[in-house]
Write an enzyme that holds these catalytic residues in place. Structure first.
Site: not given
Ligand code: NAD
Length: 449
Positions: A140, A215, A249, A350
């Site tokens: 997704k 992650e 991240c 963050e």
């Molecule tokens: P997000 O948590 O808003 O969304 C991530 C994904 O999860 C999206 O595809 C979203 O549609 C889905 N999602 C949302 N709610 C959900 C639920 N209840 N059940 C299942 N899926 C759900 O994150 P974002 O804003 O897209 O990305 C930014 C964040 O990602 C930042 O906090 C960043 O630090 C983190 N990030 C972490 C890493 C790592 O490797 N640790 C890498 C890149 C980004």
């Protein structure tokens, strides 16, 4: 303009069922044959690089050069796991009356949920080991950046996978994403995103004791010791704080610099911040594109305003660039703040924006304590000329990846992941493959003379 169909729980369920049907076919193929499919997938991704990269820049904002690198990196990850999948060997143990065979077998259907900042690369970290292990998947992509990720999965699927082995479902996290996590069909959840979402995913997965990899967010410190190579440290900090507009991240979020070199380091960082070329990511020579969304830019502005109210000094940036060419797009100037302290949101939360706050320290012990004063633990960096200091600091830092005189903790062969609230489990290297495997012990009774 581009559009994708918006799916919900029903579409996610149908995709999971397709992946379930394909699992016996894909998982029973010899690893050598799966490896060939992954190699072909890597070739197709490279062949379609320009098309995927263009979509990525248009939907995410990063410069085209960075998008091309991201797509090529995803192809390299596929190649890496084409080989790593062949090394899933078992073990054999001899007991007094029995023999034990230990196997690692594919878990089953995996749900792969990814964010918008590296929609192709981060998906490849999941897709490649998942397929190499013999699992099938439903991915997704992020709702606001679904195009490049979809084209990446299409290329992988075109490489000769059985029908239904690779699936994409678009839709909101709260419905399509939630179904992927909650359904009894998915046995493994690999999630990258915000810590708050990760907590919700973990809680939902707990209902069925699912295997999960998380992650999550980061708040990475960057320590500059008095004996550091200052030009290298400043260039490295500028790159890791501002590239992809700080929407990484493992971005540098807090800079701690030794008192005696603080002025020289700060001057160099400020001049680097001011020299970066901002603009439309499709134009050549642009180093920083717009931010991903107005929400992201607003949050960055709020963090900068909060820091200034609490006594920080604005040394560079802090506002949108001026000019007609910046009227469309969420542009923001790379920002350097002096006199930062831990009362400021920018030092605790963050920001996910191009902001580099600087705080001085008197001793290396103090710097390590400040660096660890966070709920996050993804990456941490130290610049020093002393091996002894490097080892002491690296061992004392609470993070899954430590960069010593280098501003990246990502290496395809090494484990990547977070401590504390930054996650659970590891991606990349052999650890990335293990995340899609279950352990089985077969005990065979042997006839005794
Ligand atoms: P997000 O948590 O808003 O969304 C991530 C994904 O999860 C999206 O595809 C979203 O549609 C889905 N999602 C949302 N709610 C959900 C639920 N209840 N059940 C299942 N899926 C759900 O994150 P974002 O804003 O897209 O990305 C930014 C964040 O990602 C930042 O906090 C960043 O630090 C983190 N990030 C972490 C890493 C790592 O490797 N640790 C890498 C890149 C980004």
């Amino acid at each position: 303009m581009a559009g994708v169909a918006v799916g919900g729980r029903e579409e996610a369920r149908l995709a999971l069922e397709a992946a379930k049907r394909a699992f016996p076919v894909w998982s029973s193929m010899p690893a050598e044959e799966r490896s060939e499919v992954l190699r072909e997938a890597a070739r197709l991704v490279r062949q379609r690089r320009d098309e995927i990269a263009r979509l990525l820049t248009l939907e995410q904002g990063k410069p085209l050069k960075s998008s091309r690198s991201e797509v090529l990196s995803a192809a390299d990850v596929l190649d890496y796991y084409a080989e790593e999948g062949k090394r899933n060997t078992g073990q054999w143990l001899a007991g007094p009356h029995s023999r034990s065979i230990v196997l690692w077998q594919p878990i089953g259907v995996a749900a792969l949920i990814t964010p918008w900042n590296y929609p192709v690369d981060l998906l490849s970290w999941k897709v490649a080991p998942c397929l190499a292990a013999g699992c099938t998947f439903v991915s997704k992509p992020p709702s606001l950046a679904p195009l490049a990720a979809t084209e990446f999965v299409r290329a992988v699927s075109d490489a000769g996978l059985p029908a239904g082995a690779a699936n994409v479902v678009h839709g909101p996290g709260g419905t399509a994403g939630a179904e992927l996590v909650e359904s009894p069909i998915s046995r493994k959840i690999a999630f990258t995103g915000e810590t708050a979402t990760g907590r919700a995913v973990m809680a939902a997965a707990a209902a069925r004791i699912k295997r999960i990899s998380l992650e999550l967010g980061g708040q990475s410190p960057f320590i500059v010791c008095a004996d550091a190579d200052l030009p290298a440290a400043a260039a490295s900090a500028a790159h890791r704080a501002f590239s992809n507009m700080g929407q990484i991240c493992v971005s540098v979020n807090r800079i701690y610099v030794a008192d005696e070199v603080a002025e020289a380091f700060t001057d160099q960082l400020v001049s680097l911040a001011e020299s970066l070329k901002i603009g439309d990511g499709m134009q050549p020579g642009v180093e920083l594109g717009p931010m991903f969304s107005s929400q992201q830019r607003e949050k960055t502005k709020e963090h900068v305003a909060d820091a200034l109210e609490r006594g920080a000094e604005l040394l560079a940036g802090g506002s949108e660039p001026e000019g007609e060419e910046f009227s469309r797009g969420f542009f923001f100037r790379p920002t350097v703040l002096g006199r930062a302290d831990h009362s400021m949101r920018v030092m605790r939360e963050e920001t996910f924006g191009p902001v580099a706050p600087i705080m001085k320290f008197k001793s290396v012990q103090e710097a390590v304590a400040l660096a660890n004063d966070t709920e996050y633990g993804l990456a941490a960096y130290v610049y020093t000329g002393s091996l002894k200091t490097a080892m002491q600091v690296a061992e004392g830092l609470e993070a899954g990846g430590i960069g010593v005189n280098v501003n990246s903790v990502i290496d395809r062969q090494a484990p990547f992941g977070g401590w504390k609230q930054s996650g659970l489990g590891r991606e990349l290297g052999r650890w990335g493959l293990e995340a899609y495997l279950e352990t089985k012990h077969i005990r065979v009774g042997v006839w005794k003379e």
